[in-house]
Design an enzyme around this catalytic site. Structure first.
Site: not given
Length: 718
Positions: A385, A387, A506, A449
């Site tokens: 949570g 972002k 990432c 993401d």
């Protein structure tokens, strides 16, 4: 009283040596243990104005320029009374120059011969240390003051401070400094710490291959980390200037293989992952990357602007003993924590939702997306949570955010953070993100993401070094491609303020970043890459390992831990400029017509339709007037608008209608053919019936004849 001038200049007196006490005992006739003779103290003492012949032995020749010879600690016969045998003090005694001169009155230069020749000294009291024969502060004003240099030791001669003396001391100090520099240089050369020296070729590779037994024995032993690190640095230096530093007959591949082997042993990577990460950088930068992964990134918190301001939050945390500073000029909400006296996840400010623990690199995708107030936004992988709440703060709790996560357990933490941070414009859902265009679409902006291998956050999870295999880098990119295509199809290209999509991971590998983006650009010509508007970051690869990507990939951004001190990250921003083609998720698989219709470009009127009380040409009834044809038009327009909001080509609706019409025509043709067959069968039925009747009649007529024949045969037999 303060410290005197003499004490400030010369410092405290030296402690009395054992030789001094032994000398006193010998003069007092007491037994003395064997003590090694120490060097005589040749420090000169103050003399009287008039030269007087010494009573005892002199302490060497007088220095040049002195008015008279020095005596060995005894008083001048002309000015001082003879010393008494019982040790009483004389009335006039010269004042000693320093605390070193405060002695027992016998002088440092006396030996055993002095005791034989001295008739005045017969012995000392039992408490001989309290003897005051020479410890006498005289008020004699006629004595000459001696000048001492701080650089002089006890062996320096007492003389006036002259220009020649200063020059000598300066030369001596320069010689000492030069010697120290020479020693330091020799030490550097011994340890082989100098670099970039012509002719210095470090020996890194083994000359001969080790035998099998020796290699196995060496493999069982623990590696020498200091030796490994030295060899890594030497190998990197050789690869940096291979032409000058490489050994003869050795190739670059041999040095690279040795370097990768040492990196695996020193840092603990698998051979596959070490080679994959090494190929992304130059040797020097690869070493910096591996080294940066061994240290944790700074702890960063993000201020929740829905509840407080960064200045107020920083002041509150400083009052609790937290050492912090802004994370950088590029962020207005980040704070970097250096030291904290209290747990950051248990402060009243944290529980009140004033901040959230979030990595600095996680700010970047939301900053690139830039959601606006009043928009509809989708976060396809929202947990935990950080972002999502960042977007809610940027939108000031307006519009609507759909926070999706396929894991129900992670969705619980997502809901907790949303409530704690006060985000009231968020809808949490639990779908597979690849199904989202069918669930709901038409978003102004989408953030993806994507799940990845985590090669950019090795400092947080060291297990990535060994548990990632070649299979992972084949399965993960396939999933990422599916998610990115679904995200593109969920964007509304006709949005007045949006139509943007941000893809981030990432990870730092090309397979999960540039290759995925390049694949999507080839499959969805209705999207293009645009600037991320991020203030820093390295450009993405446009070619890698012989593969060439779309030139627009230079607009993507890469982040490395050794370059920006943030987690490894990749950010790409897309802009959707047209509807999704037919065959996309949620769209009919039939090909759409290539010709564009004016309906595709018509402006959608979203104003509500005013209900008229009376409509011309329509009879009113109890339920009001309705025009079925007009309703069908409105219904068709509504369907087209809904398809546009979902990012689906509205022409697909016409295609489905055409397909349905073709199906109806085919069914009609089939029915007609069936009817024709039935009519023909009915026409043929009377003929078949007549034939059947004839056959039946013939069979009936033949039965009596057969019976008569049988009877005749029976009668004959009888």
């Amino acid at each position: 009283m303060g410290v005197g001038r003499r004490m400030q200049k010369q410092g405290p007196p030296e402690p009395l040596s054992e030789e001094h006490f032994a000398r006193l005992k010998r003069k007092a006739g007491l037994p003395v243990d064997d003590v090694p003779a120490a060097a005589r103290n040749n420090k000169k003492r103050r003399t009287a104005k008039e030269p007087v012949a010494p009573k005892g032995k002199t302490n060497g020749a007088a220095a040049a320029g002195k008015k008279g010879p020095r005596t060995n600690g005894q008083l001048n016969a002309a000015k001082a009374a003879p010393a008494q045998a019982n040790g009483r003090k004389s009335k006039k005694a010269p004042q000693p120059e320093s605390d070193d001169d405060i002695s027992d009155g016998l002088g440092d230069g006396f030996g055993d011969s002095d005791l034989e020749d001295d008739d005045d000294i017969h012995g000392l009291k039992d408490d001989f240390l309290d003897s005051d024969d020479s410890v006498y502060d005289s008020d004699n004003e006629g004595q000459q003051k001696a000048m001492f240099s701080e650089d002089e030791d006890d062996s320096d001669a007492e003389e006036k401070l002259t220009a020649a003396n200063i020059a000598g001391l300066s030369a001596k100090l320069d010689a000492k400094l030069a010697q120290e520099e020479a020693d330091a240089q020799a030490e550097l050369e011994e340890n082989a710490l100098q670099t970039n020296i012509d002719g210095d070729r470090p020996h890194v590779l083994d000359d001969d291959e080790e035998e099998g037994l020796a290699a196995k024995t060496k493999a069982l032993l623990a590696p020498d980390l200091q030796l490994l690190r030295t060899r890594i640095t030497d190998t990197i230096r050789v690869l940096g200037d291979f032409a000058k530093l490489a050994e003869e007959g050795r190739s670059r591949a041999e040095y690279t293989a040795q370097l990768l082997k040492d990196i695996c042993a020193y840092y603990g990577y698998s051979e596959y992952l070490a080679e994959k990460l090494y190929n992304l950088f130059t040797p020097q930068e690869a070493f910096a990357f591996f080294e940066a992964n061994e240290s944790a990134r700074p702890v960063v918190i993000r201020t929740n602007t829905l509840r407080t301001h960064r200045r107020d939050l920083a002041q509150a945390l400083i009052n609790r003993g937290v050492v912090l500073e802004p994370v950088g000029k590029w962020s207005k909400v980040g704070l970097q924590i250096f030291e904290s006296q209290v747990p950051l996840g248990a402060t009243p400010e944290y529980l009140a939702g004033h901040y959230i623990l979030q990595a600095a690199s996680s700010f970047l995708p939301v900053m690139a997306l830039g959601p606006q107030e009043g928009e509809r936004v989708l976060d396809m992988a929202a947990a935990p949570g950080g972002k999502t709440t960042h977007m809610a703060a940027m939108m000031k709790n307006t519009g609507c955010i759909f926070a999706n996560d396929p894991s129900k357990s992670r969705a619980k933490g997502l809901i907790g953070n949303i409530h704690r941070l006060g985000a009231r414009n968020v809808v949490v859902c639990n779908y597979d993100a690849r199904d989202f265009p069918r669930v709901i679409g038409g978003f102004d902006r989408v953030l993806l993401d994507a799940p990845c291998s985590g090669t950019g956050v090795i400092a947080k999870d060291a297990s990535v070094k060994t548990n990632k295999t070649e299979k992972d880098f084949m399965v993960l990119p396939h999933t990422q491609k599916q998610l990115l295509l679904a995200a593109i199809d969920s964007v509304n290209h006709a949005s007045k303020t949006g139509g943007y999509l941000v893809y981030s991971t990432c990870s730092v590998t090309v397979e999960e970043n540039e290759q995925v983006v390049n694949y999507v650009l080839s499959k969805r010509p209705n999207v293009k890459l645009v600037e991320t508007d991020l203030p820093f970051g390295k450009e993405g690869f446009t070619s890698y390992a012989g593969k060439h990507f779309d030139p627009s990939l230079r607009l993507t951004r890469r982040y490395y831990p050794h370059t920006y001190n943030v987690d490894g990250f990749f950010v790409a921003k897309f802009h959707k400029v047209g509807p999704s083609p037919a065959g996309a998720a949620g769209v009919s698989k039939e090909k759409a017509p290539t010709e564009k219709r004016p309906e595709d470009e018509e402006v959608i009127n979203k104003t509500p339709i005013a209900a008229d009380d009376k409509m011309e040409g329509v009879e009113a009834d109890d339920f009001g007037g309705f025009d079925d044809e007009q309703d069908e038009e409105y219904m068709e327009k509504g369907k087209r608008n809904a398809m546009r909001r979902r990012g689906i080509d509205p022409n697909a609706l016409d295609n489905s209608k055409k397909a349905a019409a073709k199906g109806e025509e085919a069914e009609k043709v089939k029915e007609k053919t069936k009817e024709k067959k039935a009519a023909k069968e009915q026409e043929a039925k009377p003929e078949k019936a007549a034939k059947v009747e004839k056959v039946a009649k013939a069979e009936k007529a033949a039965k009596p004849e057969k019976a008569e024949k049988k009877d005749k045969k029976k009668s004959k037999k009888a």
